[in-house]
Design an enzyme around this catalytic site. Structure first.
Site, PDB file in Angstrom:
ATOM      1  N   ASP A  86       0.845  -1.200   0.000  1.00 22.64           N
ATOM      2  CA  ASP A  86       0.000   0.000   0.000  1.00 22.64           C
ATOM      3  C   ASP A  86       0.873   1.240   0.000  1.00 22.64           C
ATOM      4  O   ASP A  86       0.372   2.353  -0.125  1.00 22.64           O
ATOM      5  CB  ASP A  86      -0.926  -0.001   1.228  1.00 22.64           C
ATOM      6  CG  ASP A  86      -1.928   1.148   1.181  1.00 22.64           C
ATOM      7  OD1 ASP A  86      -2.614   1.274   0.139  1.00 22.64           O
ATOM      8  OD2 ASP A  86      -2.025   1.911   2.152  1.00 22.64           O
ATOM      9  N   HIS A 116      -1.565   3.879  -1.177  1.00 25.21           N
ATOM     10  CA  HIS A 116      -1.658   4.459   0.170  1.00 25.21           C
ATOM     11  C   HIS A 116      -3.122   4.728   0.530  1.00 25.21           C
ATOM     12  O   HIS A 116      -3.476   5.827   0.974  1.00 25.21           O
ATOM     13  CB  HIS A 116      -0.817   5.739   0.266  1.00 25.21           C
ATOM     14  CG  HIS A 116      -0.302   5.984   1.655  1.00 25.21           C
ATOM     15  ND1 HIS A 116       0.979   6.370   1.920  1.00 25.21           N
ATOM     16  CD2 HIS A 116      -0.901   5.875   2.857  1.00 25.21           C
ATOM     17  CE1 HIS A 116       1.147   6.510   3.225  1.00 25.21           C
ATOM     18  NE2 HIS A 116      -0.001   6.201   3.816  1.00 25.21           N
ATOM     19  N   GLU A 119       7.007   6.911  -3.391  1.00 24.73           N
ATOM     20  CA  GLU A 119       5.604   7.131  -3.759  1.00 24.73           C
ATOM     21  C   GLU A 119       5.209   8.600  -3.885  1.00 24.73           C
ATOM     22  O   GLU A 119       4.223   8.926  -4.527  1.00 24.73           O
ATOM     23  CB  GLU A 119       4.678   6.470  -2.729  1.00 24.73           C
ATOM     24  CG  GLU A 119       4.611   7.220  -1.399  1.00 24.73           C
ATOM     25  CD  GLU A 119       3.692   6.545  -0.377  1.00 24.73           C
ATOM     26  OE1 GLU A 119       3.756   5.313  -0.258  1.00 24.73           O
ATOM     27  OE2 GLU A 119       2.934   7.265   0.292  1.00 24.73           O
TER      28      GLU A 119
HETATM   29  P1  NAI Z   1       1.881   2.743  16.851  1.00 24.00           P
HETATM   30  O1  NAI Z   1       2.775   3.839  17.277  1.00 24.00           O
HETATM   31  O2  NAI Z   1       0.644   2.452  17.633  1.00 24.00           O
HETATM   32  O3  NAI Z   1       2.709   1.380  16.728  1.00 24.00           O
HETATM   33  C1  NAI Z   1       3.985   1.305  16.167  1.00 24.00           C
HETATM   34  C2  NAI Z   1       4.712   0.161  16.839  1.00 24.00           C
HETATM   35  O4  NAI Z   1       5.983   0.029  16.211  1.00 24.00           O
HETATM   36  C3  NAI Z   1       4.948   0.396  18.330  1.00 24.00           C
HETATM   37  O5  NAI Z   1       4.534  -0.723  19.082  1.00 24.00           O
HETATM   38  C4  NAI Z   1       6.442   0.616  18.419  1.00 24.00           C
HETATM   39  O6  NAI Z   1       7.000   0.156  19.643  1.00 24.00           O
HETATM   40  C5  NAI Z   1       6.912  -0.215  17.246  1.00 24.00           C
HETATM   41  N1  NAI Z   1       8.283   0.107  16.850  1.00 24.00           N
HETATM   42  C6  NAI Z   1       8.941   1.297  16.966  1.00 24.00           C
HETATM   43  N2  NAI Z   1      10.219   1.162  16.553  1.00 24.00           N
HETATM   44  C7  NAI Z   1      10.348  -0.133  16.165  1.00 24.00           C
HETATM   45  C8  NAI Z   1      11.432  -0.873  15.645  1.00 24.00           C
HETATM   46  N3  NAI Z   1      12.642  -0.315  15.464  1.00 24.00           N
HETATM   47  N4  NAI Z   1      11.234  -2.178  15.356  1.00 24.00           N
HETATM   48  C9  NAI Z   1      10.013  -2.759  15.572  1.00 24.00           C
HETATM   49  N5  NAI Z   1       8.966  -2.103  16.068  1.00 24.00           N
HETATM   50  C10 NAI Z   1       9.122  -0.801  16.348  1.00 24.00           C
HETATM   51  O7  NAI Z   1       1.507   3.075  15.326  1.00 24.00           O
HETATM   52  P2  NAI Z   1       0.282   2.541  14.472  1.00 24.00           P
HETATM   53  O8  NAI Z   1      -0.874   3.452  14.630  1.00 24.00           O
HETATM   54  O9  NAI Z   1       0.097   1.093  14.747  1.00 24.00           O
HETATM   55  O10 NAI Z   1       0.837   2.742  12.994  1.00 24.00           O
HETATM   56  C11 NAI Z   1       1.922   1.972  12.500  1.00 24.00           C
HETATM   57  C12 NAI Z   1       2.403   2.571  11.206  1.00 24.00           C
HETATM   58  O11 NAI Z   1       1.389   2.411  10.208  1.00 24.00           O
HETATM   59  C13 NAI Z   1       2.629   4.089  11.238  1.00 24.00           C
HETATM   60  O12 NAI Z   1       3.935   4.400  11.700  1.00 24.00           O
HETATM   61  C14 NAI Z   1       2.460   4.491   9.809  1.00 24.00           C
HETATM   62  O13 NAI Z   1       3.717   4.475   9.181  1.00 24.00           O
HETATM   63  C15 NAI Z   1       1.587   3.389   9.200  1.00 24.00           C
HETATM   64  N6  NAI Z   1       0.283   3.875   8.752  1.00 24.00           N
HETATM   65  C16 NAI Z   1      -0.081   3.640   7.446  1.00 24.00           C
HETATM   66  C17 NAI Z   1      -1.302   4.061   6.980  1.00 24.00           C
HETATM   67  C18 NAI Z   1      -1.756   3.791   5.574  1.00 24.00           C
HETATM   68  O14 NAI Z   1      -2.754   4.384   5.120  1.00 24.00           O
HETATM   69  N7  NAI Z   1      -1.107   2.916   4.834  1.00 24.00           N
HETATM   70  C19 NAI Z   1      -2.217   4.812   7.852  1.00 24.00           C
HETATM   71  C20 NAI Z   1      -1.758   4.936   9.231  1.00 24.00           C
HETATM   72  C21 NAI Z   1      -0.544   4.507   9.638  1.00 24.00           C
END
Ligand code: NAI
Length: 344
Positions: A258, A295, A263
């Protein structure tokens, strides 16, 4: 309060106009993305509202500050497009930490099912009255092992969905979620074990210096032959060249993307009349076992409403109280060392 809204798409306006009007916040909608060339448009505004492919680097921050702009309101969760270290102390940066983890997690599962049950192929075939099943054999998800990198809000919803399908979960996170590991069907493991044991790998961690190209040639080599890769997080988590090589040499069984590293100039826009310059993306899209969406994982009614509501609340908080619980304030160094209570 006047806010310059960059990279506007038709689906953005109604919710922002509604919640803005209720809170005395006026948005001016620009189609241009925010970058060094367009920052001047923010002249006379209190803040800018930006999305994932706007650029908020040092030069843009300097320009905004010079124009008297005090707030960068991200209408998304990720903030890898903002130079947070440079912004600190100069301009407020707020974001929408969660608007619908379900939207992204459900889209991830939609991509996985589409891919492994060849729904994208069937859709095209049956429209041409081709009812042959040749080449359509998929595999059951039940009993398969999914590796989930990043067990935050979205990763945990995706794990719930996978558990509903009877899958085993191997998880990796820099900061494991307490209570998630049940020692049986959901286990935290090292990245290497996750690579070696997973039939499917799904990325749900943010893009940072540490996670940049977490899926590269070396990682793919450690994976099971035929692994299915899902990326609905950020493009640069995956080395696209290495992925393409992995698809070509059959190490990767399928990929659902996605997001894509390069992009920003392509996604969200209709490029159907143009020659695509990006050979890697063009080649990936040409593969029968690669599905690309642009996306769109976040794009549900619920998410759009939550994004507008939270962004407007963030702006109103800064205006009325001078502080906001969704403010990002990265002071430099390791994020976990910051004791300000507001950092990610
Ligand atoms: P979140 O902050 O709730 O979770 C992110 C997790 O990644 C946390 O548990 C954190 O500890 C972990 N993390 C941080 N550094 C890390 C590392 N070096 N190795 C492994 N894990 C690590 O964020 P959420 O809401 O779950 O979103 C995750 C990602 O999804 C966002 O950062 C964003 O990039 C992406 N996203 C994509 C969307 C889309 O439309 N495709 C929309 C919303 C978010």
């Amino acid at each position: 309060m006047k806010i310059a809204f960059f990279d506007t798409k038709p689906y953005d306006r109604s919710a922002f106009e509604k919640y803005g009007a209720e809170n005395d916040i006026k948005f001016k909608f620009f189609e241009a993305k925010l970058n060094e060339d367009t920052a001047e448009l923010a002249h006379g505004f209190d803040g800018v509202c930006v999305f994932v492919n706007d650029t908020v680097n040092a030069a843009v921050i300097d320009k905004l500050v010079e124009l008297g702009v005090r707030i960068v309101a991200l209408r998304c969760a990720g903030f890898n497009n903002v130079d947070m270290k440079y912004a600190f102390g100069k301009i407020h940066v707020v974001r929408v930490p969660a608007y619908s983890p379900y939207a992204v997690a459900e889209h991830t599962m939609a991509l996985l099912l589409t891919s492994i049950r060849r729904i994208h192929k069937a859709f095209i075939r049956t429209r041409d009255y081709n009812f042959s099943l040749a080449g359509m054999t998929g595999f059951d998800l039940h009993g398969k092992t999914v590796g989930v990198i990043g067990t935050g809000r979205i990763g945990r919803v995706f794990i719930d969905i996978c558990r509903g399908f009877g899958m085993k979960v191997l998880a990796y996170d820099k900061f494991p979620a307490p209570g998630l590991d049940n020692g049986d069907t959901i286990r935290y493991v090292s990245l290497d074990e996750l690579f070696a044991e997973s039939d499917i790998i799904s990325l749900h961690c943010p893009l940072t210096e540490e996670t940049y190209h977490v899926i590269d040639a070396a990682a793919l080599e450690k994976c099971k032959k035929g692994v299915v890769l899902l990326n609905t997080s950020r493009g640069a988590l995956v080395d696209a060249e290495a992925l393409l090589a992995g698809i070509k040499n059959r190490q990767v069984g399928a990929a659902c993307l996605d997001v894509y590293e390069e992009e920003s100039d392509l996604f969200f826009e209709d490029n159907s009349g143009h020659i695509l310059d990006d050979d890697t993306l063009a080649r990936l899209i040409s593969m029968p076992n690669v599905i690309v969406t642009s996306h769109q994982a976040f794009l549900t009614e619920e998410a759009l409403t939550n994004i507008a509501e939270t962004t407007v609340q963030n702006l109103a908080d800064l205006r009325d109280k001078g502080e906001c619980p969704n403010e990002l304030c990265y002071r430099g160094g390791a994020a976990e060392d910051c004791k300000c209570g507001k950092c990610f």
